[in-house]
Motif scaffolding. Structure first.
Motif, short mmCIF file in Angstrom:
data_model
loop_
_atom_site.label_atom_id
_atom_site.label_comp_id
_atom_site.label_asym_id
_atom_site.label_seq_id
_atom_site.Cartn_x
_atom_site.Cartn_y
_atom_site.Cartn_z
N VAL A 157 -0.90 -2.30 -4.17
CA VAL A 157 -0.13 -3.31 -4.90
C VAL A 157 1.09 -3.74 -4.09
CG1 VAL A 157 1.26 -3.68 -6.98
CG2 VAL A 157 -0.91 -2.47 -7.13
N GLN A 179 -5.36 -4.37 -11.97
CA GLN A 179 -4.38 -3.48 -11.33
C GLN A 179 -4.37 -2.14 -12.05
OE1 GLN A 179 -0.69 -5.48 -10.36
NE2 GLN A 179 0.42 -3.56 -10.59
N ALA A 184 -4.87 -2.43 -6.50
CA ALA A 184 -5.23 -3.69 -7.17
C ALA A 184 -6.57 -4.21 -6.63
CB ALA A 184 -4.16 -4.72 -6.95
#
Lengths: 654, 352
Positions: A157, A179, A184
């Motif tokens: 992320v 996510q 993610a």
């Protein structure tokens, strides 16, 4: 009990022919700690082949291989043979056996690992595909498009923003699809004309594209179905492989466990020999032995070697100049308290072992804060339950059983002192006072108890310093004589300010405080003077003056905060009654008729209270012991006595 | 210790100042520089605060590598001692700062595995964490390959970071992606810890650590662009978007091919001969890094002036101690290889 075991330094000169027998004898007794004396090896011996070192390495490698095989078979190490260790095993013959067992276990285990990884891999792909399950597009066609560059994959992320920044000079579409934690699932697309830039950005931002197996094609929903079927197949294979491992385990358990302990003992024996000093025809062994058990060790050594030379050097506590290993000797019942002490620090060889003090003060402090007949008994029962090891989930806490039981019983006794049962102070008559009705009295008494304990701490520090003939520390330490004078003159001054007709004039107390403060401030100089240490100030006057000021400041703040810290003894006694009454009030509010619901609330509330408050009071007691009490006299920092054994399961001395 | 401010930092300040006074003075460093050989250097060092650490090893075992290892023991002890007494809210920052050495150890182990080195060669190259590290260095070396070695890190904070880069490692067989991700992650976490501090602590930590972060980020950008010839998007992805004086626009400028010397000169106007330093040839970039490290050194010294009740004091001491050891390692290497003073002195941070 008050001091660690007395130690004797021991030096042995052993003829080469008796080497194994002597090492075995040293290892069997578990009262000898070896020091590395390999540096005493003579120059001519240094050039000789390192026979024992090679053996030690071979045994270590074998041990690792056996352990790996046992881990593959999910096999516990078991216990060493009760017959004891006889002689080092032959490396070559064991290697052959280990090789055969290893081969059988490894093949199955590797297949199992591969299948497990395959399942993890397929499940990872499933996770990436789930967010696009409803998309009605053939993914393989999307990836092979002539005009569109497209990547579906996972990335950290934290890199998402940077990836978009890095592509700011070209048109692109970036969609975070899902996510979870730091990961993610994203989709990145752009023109194929910019594919070079996009590929470099994807790679440098650690976006790992989803790579589908060649046989998997179609729409996401079709791929998901195919993946699920592959996962099911792999799971079936895993089940079969696990069954194979179980049969292998059943067939080889005893053999592997016996081999492991034989090799381990051989390794420990050779490890010990590697650390001996070597001369032309003899070996030098240096170490520490528990003084009280030395005669039996000497007798045993002389039995196995007629020509052994034994020299001993008893170590007096007052003359310790080196780091002597510390073996504690407390009655078995004191072991939970000894654990509390060693969790903080192991005492030094010439330092008082505070276990007996903790054994007295810990339950008393705990009981004073948790005083309640019923709750104390509940806690004691919990302690007995822990000790019995009957509840599997609580087995790991068994070592706390004794401590919890004693604390529970003392809390029960304080319950009678406070006249408190289930936090209710109207049923039982108090042997002393009800905390809720006499808040100021109990808080004042708590501070008084604190002053008493801190004074005991000062006195023990002075005693420790006297025993180790550290006169500088005895007189000038902030916890020594001047510290005690400073503390009591401040207390006296404070008392004189509140009590009319106080017997000691305030001026005398103030003068004592100022003089002792002066000595505390410049304690280092005076200590150096007493010890004949020069220079008196080591790091320059400026630095020293700053340090000296802060020393005094810290001492003053420390004394004040340590004393006031004991207020919590009374505060928790009051809070206990208050918290307990809340349970009954909540029960009455929810079920005014005092029916079943009321009693469920009362029972669960009381269990919760005992566990929760017991934990908090335990932590507070530990804090009072560690920070307020120990800091007055206890240095710690002793090294644990680790006797030489030829089996890692021998626990030896504490 | 729960509080900060005067009560939280009184003891820390007193202890750190005492430790600070034991750092080597420029005169002492000068005397060490003038020693004729490695053995004399060791003898001289034994009369300093490093003495007890060097005396733990027999003279015949005190190789240059081992000597450097022993010196770092002192820094390891300083970290443990200071971390134990700082206020609770500051501790995570110092723990993270300390992890720098753990990350370096991890990178050294990975390099050792790739080069097929023996554990005995690698162990004294590592920072001496003792049992305080989460990295099973010896087991990783024994594993013999990067993939199983990384698997051994499963229960550590490094596993997840490395797992993203493993796919690239497998494809490229280069440690570069693993090392870059470890570095980026380390500095991101450190900066997060700085931002979580309260006002005065944050100001002090930002000043000192922010400068270090700036230098690191700047060096990365210049190296990647000038030496490795990486593309704009790669340079951006391999650098950090935040800093103290160095801003994202500066990094993006270098990434896009702007004149690095101009950017460096604008951020640090006092630097001289920057154009030569950022040129591709020679060891100009190392000299630039050295000049910037001297700035960190000056900033750390400055932290000891003024209000002493903040995290700047312990931070500055730890960094000064680290820089001092870096200088001593330069001396050790120079003396053991008989490099003349005029050559090795230009690589030292402390001027003597």
């Amino acid at each position: 009990m008050f001091y660690p075991e007395e130690m004797t330094e021991i030096e042995l000169v052993v003829p080469a022919k008796d080497l194994l027998a002597v090492t075995k004898a040293l290892g069997e007794q578990a009262i000898f700690q070896q020091s590395d004396s390999s540096y005493l090896t003579g120059e001519s011996e240094l050039a000789q082949p390192k026979e024992w070192q090679d053996k030690a390495s071979a045994y270590a490698a074998l041990e690792r291989r056996i352990q790996t095989t046992m881990q593959a078979l999910e096999l516990a190490e078991g216990e060493p043979s009760k017959k004891g260790f006889d002689a080092p095993v032959d490396v070559n013959s064991v290697q052959a056996v280990v090789g055969q067992l290893e081969g059988e276990a490894r093949k199955t285990s590797e297949q199992l690992t591969n299948e497990t990884r395959q399942v993890e891999y397929l499940e990872g792909m499933l996770r990436q595909l789930q967010p696009v399950a409803d998309v009605d597009i053939d993914l393989s066609k999307l990836q092979g498009s002539h005009s569109l560059f497209s990547v579906l994959g996972v990335m950290p992320v934290e890199n998402m923003e940077r990836l978009q920044t890095s592509l700011s000079r070209i048109p692109f579409v970036f969609l975070p699809l899902h996510q979870e934690g730091k990961e993610a699932v994203v989709w990145l697309a752009g023109s194929n004309a910019n594919s070079d830039i996009l590929k470099r950005a994807v790679s440098s931002s650690y976006l790992n594209p989803l790579t589908l197996p060649e046989n998997v094609k179609g729409k996401p929903s079709e791929i998901i179905a195919s993946l699920n079927s592959q996962i099911a197949n792999s799971k079936n294979k895993i089940r079969d492989l696990k069954n194979t491992l179980v049969s292998l385990r059943e067939a080889h358990t005893q053999r592997l466990q016996r081999l492991l302990w034989e090799v381990r003992s051989s390794r420990m024996l050779t490890d010990a020999i590697v650390r001996y000093g070597r001369l032309k025809y003899t070996y030098l062994i240096v170490g520490w032995a528990i003084a009280s058990k030395l005669p039996q060790l000497q007798e045993k050594l002389r039995k196995v070697s007629n020509e052994i030379l034994i020299e001993t050097f008893p170590i007096k506590r007052s003359e310790v100049k080196q780091n002597v290993p510390v073996a504690l000797r407390n009655p078995k019942g004191f072991l939970p308290f000894q654990d509390l002490v060693t969790t903080y620090a192991r005492p030094l060889y010439n330092e008082l072992d505070p276990t007996f003090l903790i054994a007295i003060t810990f339950p008393l402090l705990f009981g004073a804060m948790f005083g309640d007949v019923a709750h104390g008994l509940m806690l004691a029962l919990l302690g007995v339950l822990l000790l019995s090891k009957k509840v599997k989930a609580l087995r790991s806490l068994a070592s706390l059983g004794g401590l919890v039981t004693i604390c529970g019983l003392v809390a029960t006794a304080f319950g009678f002192v406070y006249g408190s049962i289930f936090g209710i102070e109207t049923i039982l008559p108090a042997l002393w006072i009800h905390p809720m009705e006499n808040i100021l009295t109990i808080l004042g008494t708590a501070v008084g108890a604190g002053i008493f304990l801190l004074t005991v701490g000062f006195i023990i520090n002075i005693f420790n310093a006297a025993m180790s003939r550290n006169w500088g520390r005895l007189i000038f330490d902030k916890n020594g004589l001047v510290g005690l004078a400073f503390y009591w003159s401040l207390l006296g001054y404070a008392a004189g300010s509140f009590i009319s007709n106080f017997p000691i004039p305030k001026t005398a107390l103030l003068v004592t405080a100022v003089i002792s403060a002066f000595f505390i401030m410049f304690a280092e100089i005076f200590k150096h003077l007493v010890e004949g240490h020069r220079p008196l100030i080591e790091d320059g006057v400026g630095t020293y003056a700053i340090q000296a000021f802060f020393e005094l400041f810290e001492a003053l703040i420390g004394m004040l905060s340590n004393t006031l810290s004991y207020v919590r003894l009374g505060a928790f006694a009051v809070a206990h009654a208050g918290l307990s009454s809340v349970i009954f009030i909540v029960g009455s509010l929810i079920n005014p008729g005092q029916g079943v619901v009321y009693w469920i609330i009362v029972v669960l509330g009381n269990i919760g209270l005992v566990l929760f408050e017991g934990l908090i009071v335990g932590i507070q007691t530990m804090r009072l012991e560690y920070y307020e009490f120990f800091s007055k006299f206890y240095n710690g920092g002793g090294s644990r006595f680790e006797p030489l054994t030829l089996s890692a399961s021998d626990k030896g001395v504490n | 210790m729960a509080s900060s401010g005067i009560s939280g930092y009184a003891a820390v300040n007193a202890r750190v100042r005492v430790m600070y006074s034991a750092l080597l003075t420029p005169q002492e460093m000068g005397r060490l520089s003038e020693t004729p050989d490695f053995n004399s250097l060791m003898e001289q060092l034994k009369h300093t605060a490093y003495g007890p650490y060097l005396e733990q090893v027999r003279d015949r075992d005190l190789t240059p590598r081992r000597a450097a290892f022993q010196l770092r023991e002192r820094l390891a002890n300083a970290y443990s001692s200071i971390i134990g007494i700082v206020p609770d809210q500051t501790r995570p920052l110092l723990v993270q700062l300390y992890r720098f050495f753990e990350v370096s150890n991890l990178k050294a182990v990975l390099r050792g595995i790739v080069k097929g080195e023996h554990w005995d060669v690698v162990r004294y190259l590592l920072f001496p964490f003792g049992t305080r590290t989460v990295i099973p260095a010896e087991e990783m070396m024994t594993a013999g390959n990067i993939a199983p070695a990384v698997e051994l890190l499963r229960s550590t904070p490094y596993y997840e970071t490395l797992s993203y880069a493993m796919k690239r490692y497998n494809a490229e067989q280069s440690l570069f992606p693993l090392e870059v991700t470890l570095d980026l992650n380390y500095w991101r976490d450190l900066w997060k810890n700085v931002k979580q501090l309260s006002s005065l602590d944050r100001t002090q930590a930002s000043r000192i650590l922010g400068t270090m972060l700036d230098i690191t980020n700047l060096m990365w950008a210049i190296r990647y662009r000038t030496y490795y010839r990486l593309s704009e998007e790669e340079v951006i992805n391999y650098t950090l978007p935040f800093g103290y004086h160095v801003h994202d626009e500066d990094i993006r400028g270098i990434a896009a091919g702007a004149d690095a010397a101009q950017i460096v000169q604008r951020v640090y106007p006092g630097l001289t001969q920057v154009e030569n330093l950022t040129a591709k040839s020679g060891d100009g970039l190392s000299q630039l890094e050295l000049q910037l490290q001297r700035r960190v050194f000056d900033q750390c010294q400055a932290a000891f002036v003024g209000d002493p009740f903040h995290v700047g004091i312990p931070l500055a001491y730890l960094l000064l101690s680290d820089l001092e050891i870096q200088d001593l390692v330069v001396l050790i290497e120079a003396k053991s290889s008989n490099i003349p003073a005029e050559k090795f002195k230009q690589y030292m941070i402390m001027k003597n």
